[in-house]
Design an enzyme around this catalytic site. Structure first.
Site, PDB file in Angstrom:
ATOM      1  N   HIS A   1      -0.105  49.272 112.291  1.00  0.00           N
ATOM      2  CA  HIS A   1      -0.450  50.037 113.493  1.00  0.00           C
ATOM      3  C   HIS A   1       0.374  51.331 113.566  1.00  0.00           C
ATOM      4  O   HIS A   1       1.554  51.334 113.210  1.00  0.00           O
ATOM      5  CB  HIS A   1      -0.175  49.206 114.747  1.00  0.00           C
TER       6      HIS A   1
ATOM      7  N   SER B   1      -4.735  40.565 111.196  1.00  0.00           N
ATOM      8  CA  SER B   1      -5.705  41.626 110.876  1.00  0.00           C
ATOM      9  C   SER B   1      -5.233  42.541 109.747  1.00  0.00           C
ATOM     10  O   SER B   1      -5.993  43.389 109.290  1.00  0.00           O
ATOM     11  CB  SER B   1      -5.985  42.493 112.112  1.00  0.00           C
TER      12      SER B   1
HETATM   13  C1  LIG Z   1      -4.934  37.035 114.881  1.00  0.00           C
HETATM   14  C2  LIG Z   1      -3.721  37.869 114.660  1.00  0.00           C
HETATM   15  C3  LIG Z   1      -3.862  39.205 114.266  1.00  0.00           C
HETATM   16  C4  LIG Z   1      -2.725  39.993 114.079  1.00  0.00           C
HETATM   17  N1  LIG Z   1      -2.878  41.257 113.604  1.00  0.00           N
HETATM   18  C5  LIG Z   1      -1.786  42.016 113.352  1.00  0.00           C
HETATM   19  C6  LIG Z   1      -1.950  43.308 112.799  1.00  0.00           C
HETATM   20  O1  LIG Z   1      -3.040  43.723 112.442  1.00  0.00           O
HETATM   21  N2  LIG Z   1      -0.846  44.068 112.641  1.00  0.00           N
HETATM   22  C7  LIG Z   1       0.403  43.644 113.009  1.00  0.00           C
HETATM   23  O2  LIG Z   1       1.337  44.411 112.897  1.00  0.00           O
HETATM   24  N3  LIG Z   1       0.583  42.379 113.484  1.00  0.00           N
HETATM   25  C8  LIG Z   1      -0.467  41.556 113.640  1.00  0.00           C
HETATM   26  N4  LIG Z   1      -0.318  40.275 114.102  1.00  0.00           N
HETATM   27  C9  LIG Z   1       1.026  39.774 114.340  1.00  0.00           C
HETATM   28  C10 LIG Z   1       1.730  39.339 113.046  1.00  0.00           C
HETATM   29  O3  LIG Z   1       0.879  38.557 112.245  1.00  0.00           O
HETATM   30  C11 LIG Z   1       2.978  38.534 113.411  1.00  0.00           C
HETATM   31  O4  LIG Z   1       3.751  39.282 114.308  1.00  0.00           O
HETATM   32  C12 LIG Z   1       3.836  38.217 112.193  1.00  0.00           C
HETATM   33  O5  LIG Z   1       3.078  37.667 111.150  1.00  0.00           O
HETATM   34  C13 LIG Z   1       4.924  37.231 112.596  1.00  0.00           C
HETATM   35  O6  LIG Z   1       5.678  36.961 111.451  1.00  0.00           O
HETATM   36  P1  LIG Z   1       6.860  35.915 111.493  1.00  0.00           P
HETATM   37  O7  LIG Z   1       7.561  36.017 110.191  1.00  0.00           O
HETATM   38  O8  LIG Z   1       7.649  36.101 112.741  1.00  0.00           O
HETATM   39  O9  LIG Z   1       6.139  34.492 111.673  1.00  0.00           O
HETATM   40  P2  LIG Z   1       5.579  33.495 110.557  1.00  0.00           P
HETATM   41  O10 LIG Z   1       4.787  34.179 109.532  1.00  0.00           O
HETATM   42  O11 LIG Z   1       4.923  32.365 111.264  1.00  0.00           O
HETATM   43  O12 LIG Z   1       6.898  32.973 109.848  1.00  0.00           O
HETATM   44  C14 LIG Z   1       7.719  31.979 110.433  1.00  0.00           C
HETATM   45  C15 LIG Z   1       7.993  30.945 109.376  1.00  0.00           C
HETATM   46  O13 LIG Z   1       8.956  30.011 109.853  1.00  0.00           O
HETATM   47  C16 LIG Z   1       8.673  28.766 109.268  1.00  0.00           C
HETATM   48  N5  LIG Z   1       9.319  27.721 110.065  1.00  0.00           N
HETATM   49  C17 LIG Z   1       9.048  27.359 111.340  1.00  0.00           C
HETATM   50  N6  LIG Z   1       9.824  26.318 111.708  1.00  0.00           N
HETATM   51  C18 LIG Z   1      10.619  26.035 110.648  1.00  0.00           C
HETATM   52  C19 LIG Z   1      11.613  25.034 110.410  1.00  0.00           C
HETATM   53  N7  LIG Z   1      11.947  24.114 111.332  1.00  0.00           N
HETATM   54  N8  LIG Z   1      12.218  25.019 109.203  1.00  0.00           N
HETATM   55  C20 LIG Z   1      11.898  25.923 108.238  1.00  0.00           C
HETATM   56  N9  LIG Z   1      10.936  26.854 108.411  1.00  0.00           N
HETATM   57  C21 LIG Z   1      10.310  26.925 109.602  1.00  0.00           C
HETATM   58  C22 LIG Z   1       7.147  28.705 109.333  1.00  0.00           C
HETATM   59  O14 LIG Z   1       6.621  27.768 108.419  1.00  0.00           O
HETATM   60  C23 LIG Z   1       6.753  30.134 109.029  1.00  0.00           C
HETATM   61  O15 LIG Z   1       6.414  30.326 107.672  1.00  0.00           O
HETATM   62  C24 LIG Z   1      -1.427  39.453 114.302  1.00  0.00           C
HETATM   63  C25 LIG Z   1      -1.298  38.113 114.682  1.00  0.00           C
HETATM   64  C26 LIG Z   1      -2.422  37.322 114.842  1.00  0.00           C
HETATM   65  C27 LIG Z   1      -2.264  35.878 115.187  1.00  0.00           C
END
Ligand SMILES: Cc1cc2nc3c(=O)[nH]c(=O)nc-3n(C[C@H](O)[C@H](O)[C@H](O)COP(=O)(O)OP(=O)(O)OC[C@H]3O[C@@H](n4cnc5c(N)ncnc54)[C@H](O)[C@@H]3O)c2cc1C
Length: 482
Positions: A49, A45
């Protein structure tokens, strides 16, 4: 030998890289997708927050409030597309007002400032399209909106400028621990990837939906990611003045609820749903999801018209239990888990990164701060958000600024080339950075031109250019002999 390898190039991995580039460390970030921010961080979104809807004794509650403060602080120096628009949690019955007071007290315990319960009259004056049945609301002025992918590109761009190596299209396949590194350092790891081996003293697992798979590779089995899907629906930009604040219903224990927000680029957006799914690749939207989103959103803002929906998507929250799991795993020295980063992970990311940095000493990493840090990353411009007089000056200076590639979103050839210079190699990479292809025509007008520019600028054949990485190429053959 690296000091630190970060697995995962979403907002969390990018924020960790941004934080750690302050130290004299040899760091690599590895990401399996062709570009950063192609995981959960691209489909959310986009809300920063304020911290009003998390238990005050939770890690995510604390890191959300801290993250909100940090994002507001870094917005200007990093050139983030961030706007502090404020949020309203809206009560429709007198008996919900007690819940608003409870949320206010809990948020204040977490350190959220400026909260206020506002009356029906205030709402009528300040949020004219809100349902007149609303009786009161909790106003949190520090809530904001941000472009989630441009946030990732800004963080990773700064990290790269300050020495972090970024390896995309590099999937982690297996990890050898302990003596695998040098025979004498029991802490190290050798990470086998699709592009070769990385030896490191410390490994930070920021793999989002796949954090449990990475943890299993070092023998840890207590993290289990259960994806929770959220469907979102984007409205035409012509309705950009539909609301002034972000509008939430009173939350339930499972979810903050379906809300009315707008993207950093000005499109109103409604959603998300919240339900568990088995498949980590299931990004489908459903008729039921649309019905559910519309019914809640129209209750908040009756003027919302389904005909204004121009696009939709689903994202999967990488949930494990109710809270974030961020810890140095003593059984596997040097391995830091950053898992279960569901909402508000986008907001909390900079605070998560500082929290991770505080674990690094115990993970065996010597932390020496650099004396200086480079901050001269080149900035992009967006014609669509520019005053006409400024745009005219730009076009006079550089005719490519007047060569409009995407008409819906007013994106020039110069911006597309800038995005490619910044690392975009796919159509989505260009779209996320510039908005080219994100308008009402969904790229019918500009896709061919962008494909051609991508091919010319990267020196690859057009058949190698894809929408979002391997398997999504658009042109099968460039043979012109019929
Ligand atoms: C519908 C929705 C709405 C949301 N709205 C909000 C909001 O408004 N505000 C807010 O604060 N949060 C929000 N969130 C939460 C937020 O989007 C997530 O908490 C955040 O994006 C997570 O980031 P990340 O880096 O942990 O995960 P990701 O962005 O998924 O990054 C993890 C990365 O690891 C890589 N990866 C995985 N396995 C491997 C591997 N074996 N080798 C190499 N690379 C790998 C993946 O390709 C990926 O790019 C929302 C989530 C959703 C689903």
């Amino acid at each position: 030998m690296y000091d630190v390898v970060i697995v995962g190039g979403g907002v969390v991995g990018a924020a960790v890289a941004y934080e750690l580039c302050n130290y004299r460390l040899r760091i690599a970030l590895v990401e399996m997708e062709e570009e950063l921010s192609f995981g959960v961080s691209k489909a959310n979104s986009g809300i920063i927050h304020p911290g009003t809807q998390n238990p005050s004794d939770s890690l995510k509650g604390r890191l959300c409030v801290e993250g909100n403060r940090l994002v507001r602080e870094m917005a200007e120096p990093l050139g983030l597309d961030f706007a502090e628009v404020g949020e309203l949690i809206v009560a429709f019955h007198e008996d919900e007002i007690a819940h608003l007071w409870h949320l206010k007290r809990e948020a204040e315990d977490c350190g959220v400032s400026g909260l206020q319960i506002v009356s029906r009259e205030w709402l009528r004056d300040n949020e004219p399209n809100l349902n007149p049945d609303a009786v009161a609301a909790l106003l949190a002025p520090t809530a904001g909106i941000i472009s989630p992918y441009r946030f990732v590109y800004a963080l990773s761009g700064e990290a790269r400028l300050n020495g972090v190596e970024v390896h995309t299209s590099t999937e982690v396949l297996s990890i050898a621990t302990g003596t695998g590194v040098s025979g004498k350092d029991a802490r190290g790891f050798v990470i086998l990837t699709t592009t070769g081996e990385f030896a490191t003293k410390c490994l930070i697992n920021c793999a989002g939906l796949y954090a449990d798979d990475i943890a299993r590779m070092v023998g840890l089995r207590d993290v289990c990611i259960r994806p929770r899907k959220g469907e979102e629906y984007i409205l035409d930009k012509k309705r950009r003045y539909l609301t002034r604040h972000l509008l939430f219903p009173v939350p339930t224990p499972e979810s903050k609820g379906i809300l009315v927000t707008r993207t950093a680029d000005g499109n109103p957006m409604i959603g998300p749903t919240a339900y568990e799914v088995e498949d980590k690749e299931d990004l489908s939207t459903t008729d039921e999801g649309l019905r559910q989103v519309l019914s809640v959103a129209q209750r908040l803002v009756p003027a919302i018209d389904p005909c204004d929906i121009i696009a939709y998507f689903a994202g999967l929250r990488p949930a494990t239990g109710d809270d974030f799991v961020i810890r140095h795993e003593e059984e596997v020295p040097g391995f830091i888990n950053v898992a279960g980063i569901q909402s508000p992970g986008l907001t909390a990311a900079p605070a998560i990164a500082k929290h991770v940095a505080s674990h690094l000493e115990s993970a065996g990493v010597t932390m020496t701060r650099k004396r200086r840090r480079r901050r001269d990353r080149s900035r992009t411009f967006h014609l669509f958000s520019m005053a006409l007089s400024d745009a005219k000056d730009l076009v006079k200076e550089d005719p490519e600024c007047g060569d409009i590639v995407c008409r819906c979103e007013t994106v020039s050839l110069r911006e597309v080339k800038q995005a490619i210079g910044d690392g975009a190699t796919t159509l989505d990479g260009v779209k996320f950075r510039t908005r080219a292809g994100a308008g009402r025509c969904h790229g019918s007008f500009c896709t061919c031109r962008i494909l051609q520019v991508l091919a010319e600028e990267t020196g690859r054949p057009v058949t190698a250019i894809s929408k979002r990485g391997k398997g999504s190429e658009l042109v099968v053959s460039d043979r012109t002999d019929g």
